[in-house]
Design an enzyme around this catalytic site. Structure first.
Site, PDB file in Angstrom:
ATOM      1  N   ASP A  82      40.697 -22.153 -22.196  1.00  0.00           N
ATOM      2  CA  ASP A  82      41.300 -22.258 -23.517  1.00  0.00           C
ATOM      3  C   ASP A  82      42.750 -21.767 -23.502  1.00  0.00           C
ATOM      4  O   ASP A  82      43.232 -21.186 -22.522  1.00  0.00           O
ATOM      5  CB  ASP A  82      40.476 -21.429 -24.505  1.00  0.00           C
ATOM      6  CG  ASP A  82      40.590 -21.918 -25.937  1.00  0.00           C
ATOM      7  OD1 ASP A  82      41.281 -22.932 -26.164  1.00  0.00           O
ATOM      8  OD2 ASP A  82      39.988 -21.292 -26.817  1.00  0.00           O
ATOM      9  N   TYR A 145      33.946 -15.881 -14.128  1.00  0.00           N
ATOM     10  CA  TYR A 145      34.992 -15.379 -15.012  1.00  0.00           C
ATOM     11  C   TYR A 145      34.993 -13.855 -14.975  1.00  0.00           C
ATOM     12  O   TYR A 145      33.931 -13.220 -14.892  1.00  0.00           O
ATOM     13  CB  TYR A 145      34.747 -15.826 -16.458  1.00  0.00           C
ATOM     14  CG  TYR A 145      35.070 -17.264 -16.741  1.00  0.00           C
ATOM     15  CD1 TYR A 145      36.329 -17.641 -17.212  1.00  0.00           C
ATOM     16  CD2 TYR A 145      34.116 -18.259 -16.564  1.00  0.00           C
ATOM     17  CE1 TYR A 145      36.631 -18.971 -17.491  1.00  0.00           C
ATOM     18  CE2 TYR A 145      34.408 -19.596 -16.840  1.00  0.00           C
ATOM     19  CZ  TYR A 145      35.662 -19.935 -17.310  1.00  0.00           C
ATOM     20  OH  TYR A 145      35.953 -21.251 -17.585  1.00  0.00           O
TER      21      TYR A 145
END
Length: 323
Positions: A82, A145
Protein backbone atom coordinates in the site's frame (compact mmCIF):
# COMPACT_ATOMS: atom_id res chain seq x y z
CA UNK A 1 -6.76 -34.11 -50.25
CA UNK A 2 -4.65 -31.21 -49.00
CA UNK A 3 -1.88 -30.22 -51.40
CA UNK A 4 1.37 -28.77 -50.10
CA UNK A 5 2.28 -25.98 -52.48
CA UNK A 6 5.55 -24.13 -52.76
CA UNK A 7 3.83 -21.03 -51.31
CA UNK A 8 2.53 -22.99 -48.29
CA UNK A 9 5.94 -24.50 -47.67
CA UNK A 10 7.59 -21.10 -47.91
CA UNK A 11 5.13 -19.60 -45.42
CA UNK A 12 5.70 -22.44 -42.98
CA UNK A 13 9.46 -21.99 -43.18
CA UNK A 14 9.13 -18.26 -42.59
CA UNK A 15 6.86 -18.87 -39.59
CA UNK A 16 9.34 -21.34 -38.09
CA UNK A 17 12.20 -18.93 -38.69
CA UNK A 18 10.28 -16.08 -37.04
CA UNK A 19 9.43 -18.27 -34.04
CA UNK A 20 13.05 -19.36 -33.72
CA UNK A 21 14.30 -15.78 -33.94
CA UNK A 22 11.76 -14.72 -31.29
CA UNK A 23 12.85 -17.47 -28.90
CA UNK A 24 16.49 -16.43 -29.27
CA UNK A 25 15.71 -12.76 -28.52
CA UNK A 26 12.90 -13.15 -25.95
CA UNK A 27 13.06 -13.97 -22.23
CA UNK A 28 10.89 -13.88 -19.12
CA UNK A 29 12.61 -12.45 -16.05
CA UNK A 30 11.86 -12.50 -12.35
CA UNK A 31 13.30 -9.47 -10.56
CA UNK A 32 13.58 -8.72 -6.85
CA UNK A 33 13.54 -5.08 -5.84
CA UNK A 34 13.44 -2.86 -2.77
CA UNK A 35 12.08 0.61 -2.14
CA UNK A 36 11.31 3.25 0.44
CA UNK A 37 7.58 3.65 -0.08
CA UNK A 38 7.09 7.10 1.45
CA UNK A 39 6.69 9.10 -1.75
CA UNK A 40 4.97 6.44 -3.86
CA UNK A 41 1.29 5.56 -4.20
CA UNK A 42 2.03 1.88 -3.61
CA UNK A 43 3.60 -1.03 -5.44
CA UNK A 44 1.25 -1.30 -8.41
CA UNK A 45 0.76 0.91 -11.44
CA UNK A 46 -1.24 4.13 -11.13
CA UNK A 47 -3.51 5.02 -14.10
CA UNK A 48 -2.30 7.95 -16.29
CA UNK A 49 -5.06 10.30 -15.06
CA UNK A 50 -3.88 9.83 -11.43
CA UNK A 51 -0.17 10.41 -11.89
CA UNK A 52 0.31 13.00 -9.15
CA UNK A 53 2.02 10.23 -7.19
CA UNK A 54 3.31 7.29 -9.23
CA UNK A 55 3.39 3.68 -8.16
CA UNK A 56 6.59 1.62 -7.99
CA UNK A 57 5.38 -0.32 -11.03
CA UNK A 58 5.19 2.87 -13.12
CA UNK A 59 8.87 3.59 -12.49
CA UNK A 60 9.96 0.00 -13.09
CA UNK A 61 8.09 -0.18 -16.39
CA UNK A 62 9.60 3.15 -17.47
CA UNK A 63 13.06 1.73 -16.74
CA UNK A 64 12.31 -1.43 -18.76
CA UNK A 65 11.08 0.68 -21.70
CA UNK A 66 14.40 2.53 -21.62
CA UNK A 67 16.02 -0.76 -22.67
CA UNK A 68 14.09 -0.43 -25.98
CA UNK A 69 12.34 -3.80 -26.07
CA UNK A 70 10.37 -4.87 -29.16
CA UNK A 71 7.39 -6.04 -27.09
CA UNK A 72 4.95 -3.98 -25.02
CA UNK A 73 6.09 -3.72 -21.41
CA UNK A 74 3.85 -5.12 -18.68
CA UNK A 75 5.07 -6.00 -15.19
CA UNK A 76 3.28 -8.47 -12.88
CA UNK A 77 4.05 -7.55 -9.25
CA UNK A 78 3.88 -10.34 -6.67
CA UNK A 79 2.89 -8.28 -3.62
CA UNK A 80 0.72 -5.18 -3.81
CA UNK A 81 2.02 -3.08 -0.93
CA UNK A 82 0.00 0.00 0.00
CA UNK A 83 0.91 3.69 -0.11
CA UNK A 84 3.77 4.41 2.30
CA UNK A 85 4.71 0.75 2.86
CA UNK A 86 8.34 -0.21 2.22
CA UNK A 87 10.01 -3.30 0.83
CA UNK A 88 13.37 -5.00 1.20
CA UNK A 89 12.48 -7.67 -1.35
CA UNK A 90 9.34 -7.46 -3.46
CA UNK A 91 9.28 -9.32 -6.76
CA UNK A 92 7.78 -9.14 -10.24
CA UNK A 93 8.06 -10.82 -13.63
CA UNK A 94 8.04 -9.43 -17.14
CA UNK A 95 8.81 -10.44 -20.72
CA UNK A 96 11.51 -8.72 -22.73
CA UNK A 97 12.30 -9.21 -26.40
CA UNK A 98 15.25 -7.46 -28.00
CA UNK A 99 15.62 -6.63 -31.68
CA UNK A 100 18.08 -9.05 -33.27
CA UNK A 101 19.94 -9.43 -29.96
CA UNK A 102 20.06 -12.24 -27.39
CA UNK A 103 18.40 -11.78 -23.97
CA UNK A 104 20.24 -9.75 -21.36
CA UNK A 105 22.33 -11.73 -18.87
CA UNK A 106 20.79 -11.31 -15.40
CA UNK A 107 23.61 -9.19 -13.95
CA UNK A 108 23.59 -6.86 -16.95
CA UNK A 109 19.82 -6.45 -16.66
CA UNK A 110 20.08 -5.50 -12.96
CA UNK A 111 22.76 -2.90 -13.69
CA UNK A 112 20.87 -1.44 -16.66
CA UNK A 113 17.55 -1.11 -14.83
CA UNK A 114 19.19 0.53 -11.81
CA UNK A 115 20.91 2.99 -14.15
CA UNK A 116 17.56 4.04 -15.63
CA UNK A 117 15.88 4.25 -12.21
CA UNK A 118 18.39 7.03 -11.46
CA UNK A 119 17.56 8.86 -8.24
CA UNK A 120 14.32 7.04 -7.43
CA UNK A 121 14.30 5.27 -4.05
CA UNK A 122 13.91 1.95 -5.86
CA UNK A 123 16.65 -0.61 -6.46
CA UNK A 124 16.75 -3.92 -8.31
CA UNK A 125 18.71 -6.41 -6.19
CA UNK A 126 18.73 -9.49 -8.44
CA UNK A 127 17.18 -11.02 -11.53
CA UNK A 128 16.50 -14.56 -12.76
CA UNK A 129 15.53 -15.80 -16.18
CA UNK A 130 12.53 -18.05 -15.58
CA UNK A 131 10.27 -20.42 -17.54
CA UNK A 132 7.63 -19.03 -19.91
CA UNK A 133 4.75 -20.04 -17.62
CA UNK A 134 6.24 -18.60 -14.43
CA UNK A 135 4.10 -16.06 -12.56
CA UNK A 136 5.58 -13.92 -9.78
CA UNK A 137 2.33 -13.53 -7.89
CA UNK A 138 0.73 -16.96 -8.18
CA UNK A 139 3.93 -19.00 -7.78
CA UNK A 140 4.97 -17.30 -4.51
CA UNK A 141 4.95 -19.89 -1.72
CA UNK A 142 5.22 -17.34 1.11
CA UNK A 143 5.46 -13.63 1.88
CA UNK A 144 7.07 -12.20 5.00
CA UNK A 145 6.31 -8.80 6.49
CA UNK A 146 8.05 -7.07 9.40
CA UNK A 147 6.44 -4.21 11.31
CA UNK A 148 8.81 -1.92 13.28
CA UNK A 149 7.67 -0.11 16.44
CA UNK A 150 9.71 2.51 18.35
CA UNK A 151 8.85 3.10 22.02
CA UNK A 152 9.08 6.27 24.09
CA UNK A 153 8.95 8.60 21.08
CA UNK A 154 6.23 11.24 21.37
CA UNK A 155 6.74 12.67 17.88
CA UNK A 156 8.48 11.93 14.58
CA UNK A 157 11.09 14.66 15.02
CA UNK A 158 12.67 12.80 17.97
CA UNK A 159 13.58 9.83 15.78
CA UNK A 160 17.00 9.64 14.15
CA UNK A 161 16.83 10.51 10.47
CA UNK A 162 17.57 6.89 9.55
CA UNK A 163 14.30 5.76 11.16
CA UNK A 164 12.08 8.67 10.12
CA UNK A 165 8.98 7.27 8.37
CA UNK A 166 10.44 3.77 8.80
CA UNK A 167 8.73 2.81 12.07
CA UNK A 168 5.63 3.52 14.16
CA UNK A 169 6.63 5.77 17.04
CA UNK A 170 4.64 5.31 20.26
CA UNK A 171 4.63 7.41 23.42
CA UNK A 172 4.55 4.23 25.49
CA UNK A 173 7.89 3.40 27.06
CA UNK A 174 6.81 -0.22 27.53
CA UNK A 175 4.43 -2.76 26.04
CA UNK A 176 3.24 -5.98 27.62
CA UNK A 177 5.12 -8.14 25.15
CA UNK A 178 4.11 -11.35 26.93
CA UNK A 179 0.43 -10.57 26.37
CA UNK A 180 1.17 -9.59 22.77
CA UNK A 181 2.83 -12.96 22.15
CA UNK A 182 -0.17 -14.77 23.61
CA UNK A 183 -2.41 -12.73 21.33
CA UNK A 184 -0.21 -13.44 18.30
CA UNK A 185 -0.47 -17.17 19.00
CA UNK A 186 -4.26 -16.90 18.68
CA UNK A 187 -3.85 -15.60 15.13
CA UNK A 188 -1.46 -18.32 13.95
CA UNK A 189 -3.07 -21.08 11.89
CA UNK A 190 -5.94 -21.21 9.40
CA UNK A 191 -8.75 -18.75 10.10
CA UNK A 192 -11.34 -16.61 8.40
CA UNK A 193 -9.59 -13.23 8.67
CA UNK A 194 -12.52 -11.14 7.40
CA UNK A 195 -12.36 -8.93 10.51
CA UNK A 196 -8.74 -8.07 9.73
CA UNK A 197 -9.19 -6.89 6.17
CA UNK A 198 -10.08 -3.38 5.10
CA UNK A 199 -12.89 -2.76 2.65
CA UNK A 200 -11.71 -2.73 -0.98
CA UNK A 201 -13.21 -3.04 -4.44
CA UNK A 202 -11.96 -6.62 -4.90
CA UNK A 203 -13.18 -7.82 -1.48
CA UNK A 204 -16.02 -9.97 -2.89
CA UNK A 205 -13.51 -11.91 -5.01
CA UNK A 206 -10.96 -12.67 -2.27
CA UNK A 207 -11.17 -15.75 -0.07
CA UNK A 208 -10.88 -14.47 3.54
CA UNK A 209 -9.59 -17.83 4.81
CA UNK A 210 -5.82 -17.61 5.18
CA UNK A 211 -3.16 -19.64 6.94
CA UNK A 212 -0.84 -17.51 9.06
CA UNK A 213 2.36 -19.52 9.50
CA UNK A 214 4.28 -17.07 11.68
CA UNK A 215 3.33 -14.23 14.04
CA UNK A 216 6.44 -13.44 16.06
CA UNK A 217 7.51 -10.51 18.25
CA UNK A 218 11.20 -9.88 18.89
CA UNK A 219 13.43 -6.96 19.95
CA UNK A 220 14.84 -4.96 17.05
CA UNK A 221 17.12 -1.97 16.83
CA UNK A 222 17.28 1.49 15.37
CA UNK A 223 19.08 1.72 12.05
CA UNK A 224 21.37 4.21 13.81
CA UNK A 225 21.63 2.37 17.14
CA UNK A 226 25.44 2.53 17.25
CA UNK A 227 25.60 6.23 16.42
CA UNK A 228 22.62 7.88 18.12
CA UNK A 229 22.89 9.72 21.43
CA UNK A 230 20.37 7.48 23.21
CA UNK A 231 18.90 4.00 22.94
CA UNK A 232 15.50 3.66 21.33
CA UNK A 233 13.58 0.47 22.20
CA UNK A 234 12.48 -1.11 18.92
CA UNK A 235 10.18 -4.11 18.56
CA UNK A 236 9.69 -6.04 15.34
CA UNK A 237 6.52 -7.99 14.58
CA UNK A 238 7.03 -10.63 11.89
CA UNK A 239 4.20 -12.23 9.92
CA UNK A 240 4.51 -14.94 7.27
CA UNK A 241 1.81 -16.47 5.09
CA UNK A 242 1.34 -17.54 1.49
CA UNK A 243 -0.83 -14.46 1.01
CA UNK A 244 -2.56 -11.74 3.00
CA UNK A 245 -5.80 -9.79 2.74
CA UNK A 246 -5.88 -6.04 2.09
CA UNK A 247 -4.27 -4.30 5.10
CA UNK A 248 -4.41 -7.51 7.13
CA UNK A 249 -0.89 -7.10 8.54
CA UNK A 250 -1.49 -3.52 9.64
CA UNK A 251 -4.75 -4.50 11.33
CA UNK A 252 -3.18 -7.47 13.10
CA UNK A 253 -0.31 -5.24 14.24
CA UNK A 254 -2.68 -2.58 15.55
CA UNK A 255 -4.64 -5.18 17.51
CA UNK A 256 -1.49 -6.71 19.04
CA UNK A 257 -0.22 -3.28 20.05
CA UNK A 258 -3.60 -2.54 21.65
CA UNK A 259 -3.21 -5.76 23.66
CA UNK A 260 0.29 -4.66 24.69
CA UNK A 261 -1.09 -1.29 25.81
CA UNK A 262 -3.86 -2.92 27.83
CA UNK A 263 -6.58 -1.46 25.59
CA UNK A 264 -7.68 -4.83 24.21
CA UNK A 265 -8.02 -8.14 26.08
CA UNK A 266 -7.36 -11.59 24.67
CA UNK A 267 -11.09 -12.50 24.77
CA UNK A 268 -11.87 -9.26 22.92
CA UNK A 269 -9.29 -10.13 20.27
CA UNK A 270 -10.83 -13.58 19.84
CA UNK A 271 -14.24 -11.92 19.57
CA UNK A 272 -12.99 -9.73 16.71
CA UNK A 273 -11.48 -12.72 14.91
CA UNK A 274 -14.59 -14.89 15.36
CA UNK A 275 -16.93 -12.11 14.19
CA UNK A 276 -15.59 -12.56 10.64
CA UNK A 277 -16.72 -9.04 9.81
CA UNK A 278 -14.50 -6.10 8.86
CA UNK A 279 -16.91 -3.81 10.75
CA UNK A 280 -16.07 -5.66 13.98
CA UNK A 281 -12.55 -4.23 13.89
CA UNK A 282 -12.35 -1.07 16.09
CA UNK A 283 -11.97 2.28 14.34
CA UNK A 284 -8.51 3.89 14.33
CA UNK A 285 -6.75 0.81 15.68
CA UNK A 286 -4.86 -0.23 12.52
CA UNK A 287 -1.13 0.49 12.50
CA UNK A 288 0.05 3.21 10.07
CA UNK A 289 1.67 2.25 6.77
CA UNK A 290 5.12 3.71 7.39
CA UNK A 291 6.27 1.06 9.89
CA UNK A 292 5.65 -1.87 7.54
CA UNK A 293 8.26 -3.67 5.42
CA UNK A 294 7.78 -6.52 2.97
CA UNK A 295 11.01 -8.42 3.64
CA UNK A 296 10.75 -11.65 1.62
CA UNK A 297 8.87 -13.31 -1.21
CA UNK A 298 9.88 -16.96 -1.50
CA UNK A 299 9.53 -19.45 -4.35
CA UNK A 300 10.23 -23.13 -4.87
CA UNK A 301 13.61 -23.60 -6.53
CA UNK A 302 12.00 -25.98 -9.03
CA UNK A 303 9.65 -23.22 -10.26
CA UNK A 304 12.61 -21.00 -11.11
CA UNK A 305 14.47 -23.61 -13.16
CA UNK A 306 14.67 -23.21 -16.92
CA UNK A 307 14.47 -26.35 -18.99
CA UNK A 308 17.79 -27.88 -20.01
CA UNK A 309 17.21 -26.74 -23.61
CA UNK A 310 16.53 -23.16 -22.55
CA UNK A 311 19.58 -23.16 -20.28
CA UNK A 312 21.79 -24.30 -23.17
CA UNK A 313 20.31 -21.62 -25.45
CA UNK A 314 21.00 -19.01 -22.77
CA UNK A 315 24.63 -20.09 -22.51
CA UNK A 316 25.02 -19.92 -26.29
CA UNK A 317 23.32 -16.53 -26.56
CA UNK A 318 25.64 -15.00 -23.95
CA UNK A 319 28.71 -16.51 -25.54
CA UNK A 320 29.45 -18.71 -22.53
CA UNK A 321 29.97 -22.43 -22.19
CA UNK A 322 30.00 -24.84 -19.27
CA UNK A 323 33.70 -25.59 -19.78
Amino acid sequence: MYRVTVANTSNMIKTCQTFGETMHTWARYLIFFQYIGTKYSGAVRVPPHQLEKKGIQNHLEDAIRSLKPVNAVSLSVSSRTDTGVHSLSNSAHFDLQRKNKPPFPEDVLVEALNFHLKTEQIRITRAHRVPVDFHARFYAKSRTYVYRIALGISQHSLLPLTDHNLCWNLRNTELDVGAMREAAALLVGTHNFSSFRAVSSDMPFKNPVKTLDVADIQPGSSFAHSHFHRDIPIWELTFRSRSFLYRQVRRMTGALVAVGQGKLSLPQLMGILEAQDSLAYPNNMAAPAHGLFLTRVDYKDSDLQLSQQMSEEQLLSTGKSEE
